[in-house]
Write an enzyme that holds these catalytic residues in place. Structure first.
Site, PDB file in Angstrom:
ATOM      1  N   HIS A   1      -1.925  -9.940  -5.234  1.00  0.00           N
ATOM      2  CA  HIS A   1      -2.314  -8.525  -5.268  1.00  0.00           C
ATOM      3  C   HIS A   1      -1.232  -7.750  -5.994  1.00  0.00           C
ATOM      4  CE1 HIS A   1      -1.095  -4.663  -3.359  1.00  0.00           C
ATOM      5  NE2 HIS A   1      -2.328  -4.314  -3.648  1.00  0.00           N
TER       6      HIS A   1
ATOM      7  N   ASN B   1      -0.413  -3.444  -7.366  1.00  0.00           N
ATOM      8  CA  ASN B   1      -0.874  -2.065  -7.371  1.00  0.00           C
ATOM      9  C   ASN B   1       0.232  -1.181  -7.914  1.00  0.00           C
ATOM     10  OD1 ASN B   1      -0.680   0.672  -5.591  1.00  0.00           O
ATOM     11  ND2 ASN B   1      -2.812   0.189  -6.073  1.00  0.00           N
TER      12      ASN B   1
ATOM     13  N   HIS C   1      -0.756  -7.988  14.803  1.00  0.00           N
ATOM     14  CA  HIS C   1      -1.526  -8.669  15.842  1.00  0.00           C
ATOM     15  C   HIS C   1      -1.462 -10.185  15.714  1.00  0.00           C
ATOM     16  CE1 HIS C   1      -4.193  -8.404  12.393  1.00  0.00           C
ATOM     17  NE2 HIS C   1      -4.996  -9.296  12.934  1.00  0.00           N
TER      18      HIS C   1
ATOM     19  N   GLY D   1     -13.108   9.503  -1.256  1.00  0.00           N
ATOM     20  CA  GLY D   1     -14.449   9.441  -1.851  1.00  0.00           C
ATOM     21  C   GLY D   1     -14.530   8.563  -3.069  1.00  0.00           C
ATOM     22  N   GLY D   2     -13.665   7.565  -3.152  1.00  0.00           N
ATOM     23  CA  GLY D   2     -13.721   6.628  -4.264  1.00  0.00           C
ATOM     24  C   GLY D   2     -14.943   5.725  -4.181  1.00  0.00           C
ATOM     25  N   ARG D   3     -15.121   4.912  -5.194  1.00  0.00           N
ATOM     26  CA  ARG D   3     -16.277   4.012  -5.254  1.00  0.00           C
ATOM     27  C   ARG D   3     -16.058   2.854  -4.285  1.00  0.00           C
ATOM     28  NH1 ARG D   3     -17.717  -0.499  -8.842  1.00  0.00           N
ATOM     29  NH2 ARG D   3     -19.990  -0.604  -9.060  1.00  0.00           N
TER      30      ARG D   3
END
Length: 314
Positions: free
Chosen positions: A116, A118, A185, A268-270
Protein backbone atom coordinates in the site's frame (compact mmCIF):
# COMPACT_ATOMS: atom_id res chain seq x y z
CA UNK A 1 1.82 20.39 14.97
CA UNK A 2 2.61 24.11 14.78
CA UNK A 3 0.52 25.66 12.02
CA UNK A 4 2.50 27.21 9.18
CA UNK A 5 0.59 29.86 7.25
CA UNK A 6 1.48 30.01 3.61
CA UNK A 7 3.21 33.15 2.47
CA UNK A 8 3.34 31.97 -1.16
CA UNK A 9 0.65 31.86 -3.81
CA UNK A 10 -1.67 29.15 -2.54
CA UNK A 11 -2.90 27.94 -5.90
CA UNK A 12 0.66 27.62 -7.14
CA UNK A 13 1.33 25.10 -4.38
CA UNK A 14 -1.84 23.15 -5.08
CA UNK A 15 -1.15 23.13 -8.82
CA UNK A 16 2.43 21.90 -8.28
CA UNK A 17 1.30 19.08 -6.01
CA UNK A 18 -1.49 18.10 -8.39
CA UNK A 19 0.87 18.00 -11.36
CA UNK A 20 3.28 15.76 -9.47
CA UNK A 21 0.59 13.39 -8.17
CA UNK A 22 -0.97 12.95 -11.61
CA UNK A 23 2.47 12.26 -13.04
CA UNK A 24 3.19 9.77 -10.24
CA UNK A 25 -0.05 7.92 -10.93
CA UNK A 26 0.82 7.71 -14.64
CA UNK A 27 4.33 6.44 -13.97
CA UNK A 28 3.33 3.82 -11.42
CA UNK A 29 0.54 2.52 -13.64
CA UNK A 30 2.95 2.22 -16.58
CA UNK A 31 5.54 0.39 -14.48
CA UNK A 32 2.94 -1.99 -13.04
CA UNK A 33 1.55 -2.81 -16.48
CA UNK A 34 5.05 -3.58 -17.70
CA UNK A 35 5.72 -5.69 -14.61
CA UNK A 36 2.42 -7.57 -14.88
CA UNK A 37 2.88 -8.28 -18.57
CA UNK A 38 -0.70 -9.42 -19.21
CA UNK A 39 -3.42 -6.92 -18.39
CA UNK A 40 -3.82 -3.16 -18.64
CA UNK A 41 -5.49 -0.85 -16.15
CA UNK A 42 -8.98 0.46 -16.84
CA UNK A 43 -9.72 4.06 -15.89
CA UNK A 44 -12.86 5.46 -14.29
CA UNK A 45 -13.11 9.24 -14.03
CA UNK A 46 -15.56 10.43 -11.39
CA UNK A 47 -17.01 13.66 -10.05
CA UNK A 48 -17.89 14.43 -6.44
CA UNK A 49 -21.18 16.18 -5.79
CA UNK A 50 -19.66 18.46 -3.16
CA UNK A 51 -16.74 19.51 -5.38
CA UNK A 52 -13.85 17.86 -7.19
CA UNK A 53 -13.39 14.30 -8.33
CA UNK A 54 -10.68 11.94 -9.43
CA UNK A 55 -9.59 9.11 -11.66
CA UNK A 56 -9.43 5.50 -10.52
CA UNK A 57 -7.27 2.99 -12.35
CA UNK A 58 -7.87 -0.69 -11.68
CA UNK A 59 -6.17 -3.83 -12.99
CA UNK A 60 -7.84 -7.22 -12.43
CA UNK A 61 -6.87 -10.82 -13.22
CA UNK A 62 -3.40 -9.91 -14.41
CA UNK A 63 -0.35 -12.07 -14.87
CA UNK A 64 1.02 -11.08 -11.46
CA UNK A 65 -1.67 -8.99 -9.82
CA UNK A 66 -5.03 -10.42 -8.88
CA UNK A 67 -6.13 -6.84 -8.31
CA UNK A 68 -4.28 -3.54 -8.32
CA UNK A 69 -5.69 -0.07 -7.81
CA UNK A 70 -3.90 3.27 -8.28
CA UNK A 71 -6.20 6.20 -7.58
CA UNK A 72 -5.92 9.98 -7.81
CA UNK A 73 -8.40 12.37 -6.21
CA UNK A 74 -8.76 16.12 -5.77
CA UNK A 75 -11.76 17.03 -3.65
CA UNK A 76 -12.81 20.28 -2.01
CA UNK A 77 -15.63 21.62 0.09
CA UNK A 78 -16.84 24.17 2.59
CA UNK A 79 -16.08 22.19 5.74
CA UNK A 80 -13.40 19.67 6.69
CA UNK A 81 -14.79 16.20 7.46
CA UNK A 82 -14.52 15.19 11.14
CA UNK A 83 -11.76 12.65 10.41
CA UNK A 84 -9.53 15.44 9.04
CA UNK A 85 -10.12 17.94 11.85
CA UNK A 86 -10.23 15.50 14.78
CA UNK A 87 -6.66 16.26 15.78
CA UNK A 88 -6.93 19.90 14.70
CA UNK A 89 -10.09 21.36 16.29
CA UNK A 90 -8.91 24.85 15.33
CA UNK A 91 -9.57 23.91 11.69
CA UNK A 92 -13.12 22.63 12.19
CA UNK A 93 -15.55 24.47 9.96
CA UNK A 94 -12.94 25.61 7.44
CA UNK A 95 -13.15 25.00 3.75
CA UNK A 96 -10.61 22.55 2.34
CA UNK A 97 -8.89 21.06 -0.64
CA UNK A 98 -7.45 17.55 -0.48
CA UNK A 99 -5.32 15.91 -3.15
CA UNK A 100 -3.90 12.42 -3.06
CA UNK A 101 -2.67 9.30 -4.76
CA UNK A 102 -3.45 6.01 -3.08
CA UNK A 103 -2.63 2.50 -4.25
CA UNK A 104 -3.05 -1.06 -3.05
CA UNK A 105 -1.62 -4.07 -4.89
CA UNK A 106 -2.84 -7.64 -4.27
CA UNK A 107 -0.71 -10.24 -6.12
CA UNK A 108 -1.76 -13.78 -7.03
CA UNK A 109 1.37 -15.46 -5.69
CA UNK A 110 1.48 -15.72 -1.86
CA UNK A 111 5.24 -15.21 -1.98
CA UNK A 112 4.77 -11.71 -3.42
CA UNK A 113 3.72 -9.25 -0.70
CA UNK A 114 0.67 -7.06 -0.77
CA UNK A 115 1.60 -3.39 -0.56
CA UNK A 116 0.00 0.00 0.00
CA UNK A 117 1.15 3.56 -0.64
CA UNK A 118 -0.48 6.93 -0.17
CA UNK A 119 0.55 10.55 -0.59
CA UNK A 120 -1.79 13.42 0.23
CA UNK A 121 -1.86 17.21 0.52
CA UNK A 122 -4.41 19.16 2.54
CA UNK A 123 -5.15 22.86 2.38
CA UNK A 124 -7.62 24.31 4.86
CA UNK A 125 -8.94 27.85 4.74
CA UNK A 126 -11.95 29.92 3.75
CA UNK A 127 -11.91 33.13 1.77
CA UNK A 128 -10.05 35.74 3.78
CA UNK A 129 -8.28 33.15 5.95
CA UNK A 130 -4.62 32.37 5.89
CA UNK A 131 -4.66 28.81 4.51
CA UNK A 132 -3.01 26.03 6.51
CA UNK A 133 -1.37 23.24 4.55
CA UNK A 134 0.21 19.90 5.34
CA UNK A 135 1.38 16.68 3.71
CA UNK A 136 0.85 13.09 4.79
CA UNK A 137 1.36 9.58 3.49
CA UNK A 138 3.85 6.76 3.31
CA UNK A 139 3.99 3.12 2.27
CA UNK A 140 4.07 -0.29 3.90
CA UNK A 141 4.62 -3.94 2.98
CA UNK A 142 2.45 -6.92 3.93
CA UNK A 143 4.15 -10.25 3.15
CA UNK A 144 2.62 -13.69 3.68
CA UNK A 145 5.81 -15.74 3.28
CA UNK A 146 8.50 -13.15 4.00
CA UNK A 147 12.18 -13.11 3.10
CA UNK A 148 14.41 -11.12 5.44
CA UNK A 149 16.52 -9.78 2.57
CA UNK A 150 13.40 -8.34 0.91
CA UNK A 151 12.35 -6.61 4.13
CA UNK A 152 15.80 -5.12 4.69
CA UNK A 153 16.05 -3.81 1.12
CA UNK A 154 12.54 -2.33 1.42
CA UNK A 155 13.56 -0.41 4.52
CA UNK A 156 16.90 0.68 3.05
CA UNK A 157 15.03 2.32 0.17
CA UNK A 158 12.57 3.93 2.59
CA UNK A 159 15.45 5.24 4.70
CA UNK A 160 17.18 6.79 1.69
CA UNK A 161 13.96 8.61 0.75
CA UNK A 162 14.11 10.42 4.10
CA UNK A 163 17.55 11.97 3.54
CA UNK A 164 16.22 15.39 2.55
CA UNK A 165 14.71 15.89 6.03
CA UNK A 166 17.81 14.50 7.74
CA UNK A 167 18.23 13.61 11.37
CA UNK A 168 16.13 10.76 12.71
CA UNK A 169 13.35 11.15 10.14
CA UNK A 170 13.43 7.53 9.01
CA UNK A 171 13.44 6.20 12.57
CA UNK A 172 10.47 8.38 13.57
CA UNK A 173 8.40 7.68 10.45
CA UNK A 174 9.23 3.97 10.59
CA UNK A 175 8.05 3.84 14.21
CA UNK A 176 4.93 5.83 13.31
CA UNK A 177 4.20 3.28 10.57
CA UNK A 178 4.55 0.39 13.01
CA UNK A 179 2.19 2.11 15.43
CA UNK A 180 -0.37 3.16 12.84
CA UNK A 181 -0.62 -0.12 10.91
CA UNK A 182 -1.25 -2.07 14.09
CA UNK A 183 -4.26 -4.27 14.74
CA UNK A 184 -4.92 -3.69 18.42
CA UNK A 185 -7.51 -6.45 18.66
CA UNK A 186 -5.00 -8.94 17.20
CA UNK A 187 -1.89 -7.60 18.95
CA UNK A 188 0.09 -7.64 15.72
CA UNK A 189 1.33 -5.30 13.01
CA UNK A 190 -0.32 -5.46 9.59
CA UNK A 191 3.00 -6.32 8.02
CA UNK A 192 6.66 -5.30 8.16
CA UNK A 193 6.07 -1.57 7.97
CA UNK A 194 7.78 1.16 6.03
CA UNK A 195 7.03 4.88 6.41
CA UNK A 196 4.07 6.83 7.75
CA UNK A 197 3.85 10.59 8.31
CA UNK A 198 1.17 13.22 8.73
CA UNK A 199 0.79 16.94 9.51
CA UNK A 200 4.10 17.61 7.73
CA UNK A 201 4.63 21.33 7.11
CA UNK A 202 8.11 22.09 8.48
CA UNK A 203 10.61 23.49 7.76
CA UNK A 204 8.93 24.94 4.64
CA UNK A 205 6.79 23.96 1.66
CA UNK A 206 9.64 23.33 -0.78
CA UNK A 207 11.51 20.98 1.56
CA UNK A 208 8.36 19.09 2.51
CA UNK A 209 7.34 18.77 -1.13
CA UNK A 210 10.79 17.49 -2.08
CA UNK A 211 10.54 14.85 0.62
CA UNK A 212 7.08 13.78 -0.57
CA UNK A 213 8.40 13.44 -4.12
CA UNK A 214 11.32 11.36 -2.85
CA UNK A 215 8.88 9.03 -1.10
CA UNK A 216 6.65 8.74 -4.15
CA UNK A 217 9.55 8.18 -6.54
CA UNK A 218 11.08 5.52 -4.27
CA UNK A 219 8.00 3.31 -4.04
CA UNK A 220 8.49 1.26 -7.21
CA UNK A 221 12.24 1.18 -6.58
CA UNK A 222 11.44 -0.60 -3.33
CA UNK A 223 8.64 -2.86 -4.54
CA UNK A 224 9.44 -3.91 -8.11
CA UNK A 225 12.62 -5.87 -7.25
CA UNK A 226 10.69 -7.92 -4.67
CA UNK A 227 8.02 -8.76 -7.24
CA UNK A 228 10.61 -9.82 -9.80
CA UNK A 229 12.39 -12.07 -7.29
CA UNK A 230 9.26 -13.80 -5.96
CA UNK A 231 6.60 -13.82 -8.69
CA UNK A 232 7.59 -17.25 -10.06
CA UNK A 233 8.05 -18.95 -6.70
CA UNK A 234 6.06 -22.21 -6.74
CA UNK A 235 3.08 -22.45 -4.39
CA UNK A 236 0.14 -24.70 -3.71
CA UNK A 237 -3.26 -24.75 -2.05
CA UNK A 238 -1.80 -24.44 1.46
CA UNK A 239 0.03 -21.21 0.64
CA UNK A 240 -2.96 -19.80 -1.23
CA UNK A 241 -5.33 -20.56 1.65
CA UNK A 242 -2.96 -18.89 4.11
CA UNK A 243 -2.71 -15.84 1.88
CA UNK A 244 -6.51 -15.55 1.80
CA UNK A 245 -6.66 -15.96 5.58
CA UNK A 246 -4.06 -13.23 6.14
CA UNK A 247 -5.89 -10.95 3.70
CA UNK A 248 -8.64 -11.00 6.29
CA UNK A 249 -6.36 -8.98 8.56
CA UNK A 250 -5.99 -6.43 5.78
CA UNK A 251 -9.75 -6.08 5.57
CA UNK A 252 -10.05 -5.76 9.34
CA UNK A 253 -7.53 -2.94 9.48
CA UNK A 254 -8.96 -0.97 6.60
CA UNK A 255 -12.52 -1.13 7.88
CA UNK A 256 -11.78 -0.65 11.58
CA UNK A 257 -8.83 1.75 11.74
CA UNK A 258 -7.77 3.29 8.44
CA UNK A 259 -8.21 7.07 8.52
CA UNK A 260 -7.99 7.36 4.74
CA UNK A 261 -11.00 5.07 4.31
CA UNK A 262 -12.96 7.05 6.90
CA UNK A 263 -12.01 10.39 5.31
CA UNK A 264 -12.99 9.21 1.85
CA UNK A 265 -16.41 8.06 3.02
CA UNK A 266 -17.02 11.12 5.22
CA UNK A 267 -16.04 13.51 2.43
CA UNK A 268 -18.42 11.93 -0.07
CA UNK A 269 -15.79 10.32 -2.24
CA UNK A 270 -16.53 7.54 -4.71
CA UNK A 271 -17.20 4.41 -2.67
CA UNK A 272 -15.88 1.98 -5.30
CA UNK A 273 -12.58 3.87 -5.43
CA UNK A 274 -12.27 4.11 -1.65
CA UNK A 275 -12.88 0.39 -1.12
CA UNK A 276 -10.66 -0.78 -3.98
CA UNK A 277 -8.07 -1.41 -1.24
CA UNK A 278 -9.98 -4.52 -0.19
CA UNK A 279 -8.74 -7.80 -1.72
CA UNK A 280 -10.94 -9.53 -4.32
CA UNK A 281 -10.87 -12.83 -2.40
CA UNK A 282 -10.45 -13.37 1.33
CA UNK A 283 -11.40 -15.85 4.05
CA UNK A 284 -11.74 -16.04 7.83
CA UNK A 285 -11.40 -19.15 9.97
CA UNK A 286 -12.51 -19.40 13.57
CA UNK A 287 -9.68 -19.63 16.14
CA UNK A 288 -7.06 -20.70 13.62
CA UNK A 289 -3.43 -21.14 14.73
CA UNK A 290 -0.39 -21.99 12.61
CA UNK A 291 1.40 -25.28 13.04
CA UNK A 292 4.44 -25.03 15.36
CA UNK A 293 7.70 -24.23 13.55
CA UNK A 294 5.89 -23.83 10.22
CA UNK A 295 6.52 -21.00 7.71
CA UNK A 296 3.14 -19.60 8.72
CA UNK A 297 4.17 -19.47 12.37
CA UNK A 298 7.45 -17.79 11.35
CA UNK A 299 5.48 -14.90 9.85
CA UNK A 300 3.31 -14.50 12.93
CA UNK A 301 6.12 -14.78 15.49
CA UNK A 302 9.07 -13.05 13.82
CA UNK A 303 7.67 -10.56 11.32
CA UNK A 304 4.37 -9.19 12.61
CA UNK A 305 5.94 -7.00 15.27
CA UNK A 306 8.01 -3.85 15.37
CA UNK A 307 11.66 -4.60 14.61
CA UNK A 308 14.76 -2.58 13.80
CA UNK A 309 15.08 -4.03 10.33
CA UNK A 310 18.12 -2.01 9.37
CA UNK A 311 19.75 -3.07 12.61
CA UNK A 312 19.80 -6.53 11.05
CA UNK A 313 22.71 -5.27 8.96
CA UNK A 314 24.84 -4.40 11.98
Amino acid sequence: MTAVYCDQNNMTQIDAVKEYLLSLQNRIVAELEHLDGKTAFREDAWDRDGGGGGRSRILKHGGIFEQAGVNFSHVFGNELPPSASKGRPDLAGRGFQALGVSLVLHPHNPYVPTTHANLRFFNAGNDGDNPVWWFGGGYDLTPYYPFIEDVIEWHKTACAACDVLGGDTYRRYKQWCDEYFYLKHRNETRGVGGLFFDDLNEPDFDTCFEFVQNVGDSFMKAYAPIVKRRCKHPYGERQREFQLYRRGRYVEFNLLYDRGTVFGLQSGGRTESILMSLPPRVRWEYDWHPEPESPEELLCKDFLRSRDWLGELE
